[in-house]
Design an enzyme around this catalytic site. Sequence first.
Site, PDB file in Angstrom:
ATOM      1  N   SER A   6       0.840  -1.199   0.000  1.00  0.00           N
ATOM      2  CA  SER A   6       0.000   0.000   0.000  1.00  0.00           C
ATOM      3  C   SER A   6       0.876   1.251   0.000  1.00  0.00           C
ATOM      4  CB  SER A   6      -0.886   0.019   1.243  1.00  0.00           C
ATOM      5  OG  SER A   6      -1.380   1.323   1.433  1.00  0.00           O
ATOM      6  N   HIS A  31      -1.208  -1.216  -4.356  1.00  0.00           N
ATOM      7  CA  HIS A  31      -2.469  -0.859  -3.696  1.00  0.00           C
ATOM      8  C   HIS A  31      -2.482   0.650  -3.433  1.00  0.00           C
ATOM      9  CE1 HIS A  31      -5.969  -1.888  -1.140  1.00  0.00           C
ATOM     10  NE2 HIS A  31      -5.530  -0.944  -0.313  1.00  0.00           N
ATOM     11  N   ASP A  33      -4.671   3.764  -1.819  1.00  0.00           N
ATOM     12  CA  ASP A  33      -5.757   4.070  -0.887  1.00  0.00           C
ATOM     13  C   ASP A  33      -6.290   5.477  -1.114  1.00  0.00           C
ATOM     14  OD1 ASP A  33      -5.998   1.690   0.815  1.00  0.00           O
ATOM     15  OD2 ASP A  33      -3.912   2.126   1.329  1.00  0.00           O
ATOM     16  N   MET A  35      -8.936   8.283  -0.084  1.00  0.00           N
ATOM     17  CA  MET A  35      -9.797   8.683   1.051  1.00  0.00           C
ATOM     18  C   MET A  35     -10.259  10.125   0.853  1.00  0.00           C
ATOM     19  SD  MET A  35      -7.579   7.135   4.199  1.00  0.00           S
ATOM     20  CE  MET A  35      -6.648   5.603   4.033  1.00  0.00           C
ATOM     21  N   HIS A  64      -8.316   1.248  -3.982  1.00  0.00           N
ATOM     22  CA  HIS A  64      -9.253   1.028  -2.873  1.00  0.00           C
ATOM     23  C   HIS A  64      -9.917   2.362  -2.555  1.00  0.00           C
ATOM     24  CE1 HIS A  64      -9.488  -0.071   1.740  1.00  0.00           C
ATOM     25  NE2 HIS A  64     -10.670   0.150   1.220  1.00  0.00           N
ATOM     26  N   MET A  66     -12.114   4.651  -0.520  1.00  0.00           N
ATOM     27  CA  MET A  66     -12.763   4.886   0.776  1.00  0.00           C
ATOM     28  C   MET A  66     -13.423   6.255   0.685  1.00  0.00           C
ATOM     29  SD  MET A  66      -9.694   3.320   3.076  1.00  0.00           S
ATOM     30  CE  MET A  66      -8.567   3.344   1.678  1.00  0.00           C
ATOM     31  N   MET A 135     -11.454  -5.962   5.364  1.00  0.00           N
ATOM     32  CA  MET A 135     -10.627  -5.052   6.166  1.00  0.00           C
ATOM     33  C   MET A 135     -10.309  -5.698   7.513  1.00  0.00           C
ATOM     34  SD  MET A 135     -10.122  -2.321   4.319  1.00  0.00           S
ATOM     35  CE  MET A 135      -9.154  -1.492   5.558  1.00  0.00           C
ATOM     36  N   ASP A 173      -6.716  -6.516   4.070  1.00  0.00           N
ATOM     37  CA  ASP A 173      -6.062  -5.204   4.146  1.00  0.00           C
ATOM     38  C   ASP A 173      -6.104  -4.655   5.562  1.00  0.00           C
ATOM     39  OD1 ASP A 173      -5.066  -2.684   3.613  1.00  0.00           O
ATOM     40  OD2 ASP A 173      -6.793  -2.011   2.430  1.00  0.00           O
TER      41      ASP A 173
HETATM   42  C1  DX5 Z   1      -6.303   1.528   5.611  1.00  0.00           C
HETATM   43  C2  DX5 Z   1      -5.817   1.171   4.228  1.00  0.00           C
HETATM   44  C3  DX5 Z   1      -4.754   0.131   4.192  1.00  0.00           C
HETATM   45  C4  DX5 Z   1      -3.535   0.453   5.005  1.00  0.00           C
HETATM   46  C5  DX5 Z   1      -2.548  -0.643   5.001  1.00  0.00           C
HETATM   47  O1  DX5 Z   1      -7.427   2.328   5.509  1.00  0.00           O
HETATM   48  O2  DX5 Z   1      -6.876   0.698   3.423  1.00  0.00           O
HETATM   49  O3  DX5 Z   1      -4.420  -0.155   2.853  1.00  0.00           O
HETATM   50  O4  DX5 Z   1      -2.929   1.613   4.590  1.00  0.00           O
HETATM   51  O5  DX5 Z   1      -1.441  -0.242   5.742  1.00  0.00           O
HETATM   52  P1  DX5 Z   1      -0.853  -1.145   6.912  1.00  0.00           P
HETATM   53  O6  DX5 Z   1      -0.352  -2.380   6.259  1.00  0.00           O
HETATM   54  O7  DX5 Z   1       0.222  -0.302   7.506  1.00  0.00           O
HETATM   55  O8  DX5 Z   1      -1.971  -1.419   7.877  1.00  0.00           O
HETATM   56 ZN    ZN Z   2      -6.416  -0.194   1.446  1.00  0.00          ZN
END
Ligand code: DX5
Ligand code: ZN
Length: 219
Positions: A6, A31, A33, A35, A64, A66, A135, A173
């Site tokens: 990620s 990956h 993320d 947000m 991903h 969010m 998750m 994840d």
């Molecule tokens: C959390 C994210 C994950 C996260 C993973 O909201 O979706 O992808 O960043 O990071 P680690 O492996 O540090 O938990």
């Molecule tokens: Zn993620």
Amino acid sequence: MKVAPSLLSCDFSKMGEEVVRIDRAGADLVHLDVMDGHFVPNITIGPCIVSAVRPYTKLPFDVHLMIDHPIDYIDAFADAGADIITFHIEAKSDIDRTIEKIRQRGLLPGIVIKPKTPVESVFPYLDKLYMVLVMTVEPGFGGQSFMADMMPKITALKEECKKRQLNVLVEVDGGVSEKTVGAVAAAGADICVSGTGVFKAKDAAAAIKFLQESDKNLC
Ligand code: DX5
Ligand code: ZN
């Protein structure tokens, strides 16, 4: 097991180089993320960053989302170079229409479930999905502790898919590292996301290899 580092845990001042680093270290996917500060209490990257780092690797981009309204951003992330788009079942977009929109753009759709969401909630959509993302932390931040009590969701998903002869991938994840990956592998996950566990490791290649081979080390 495949490994998707990620980028949330990378050095954001040099994301392109960080993508090259994990590609050379043996990552299977990247990956990303996304947000929006509404669905989760954090703001990260948008389509312009995804498209900026896209030329640095040929690895599939696992995006991903969010965000509250995923359907409104499928085109933007498709244009930016996403390959897989996962969105939360708890978000505000119509689930079937969002899956359809992702498919229409030629991409692979996945649904994500937060820790408090029952696994059965994705069962009605399984035949339309490429992936389900389970998750193992509350979404929003990297570096949180792995929730081992989510493992029965993986087993239940795999059993349901087997029963219905579906080949849907299960991705996990949150908090996955060398210390916690054993449980993920034992439960039968296909892909693990790891942010801190890869980017903060002394040797990213060794960390990725350990995660990839975790399912071979099962008794
Ligand atoms: C959390 C994210 C994950 C996260 C993973 O909201 O979706 O992808 O960043 O990071 P680690 O492996 O540090 O938990
Ligand atoms: Zn993620």
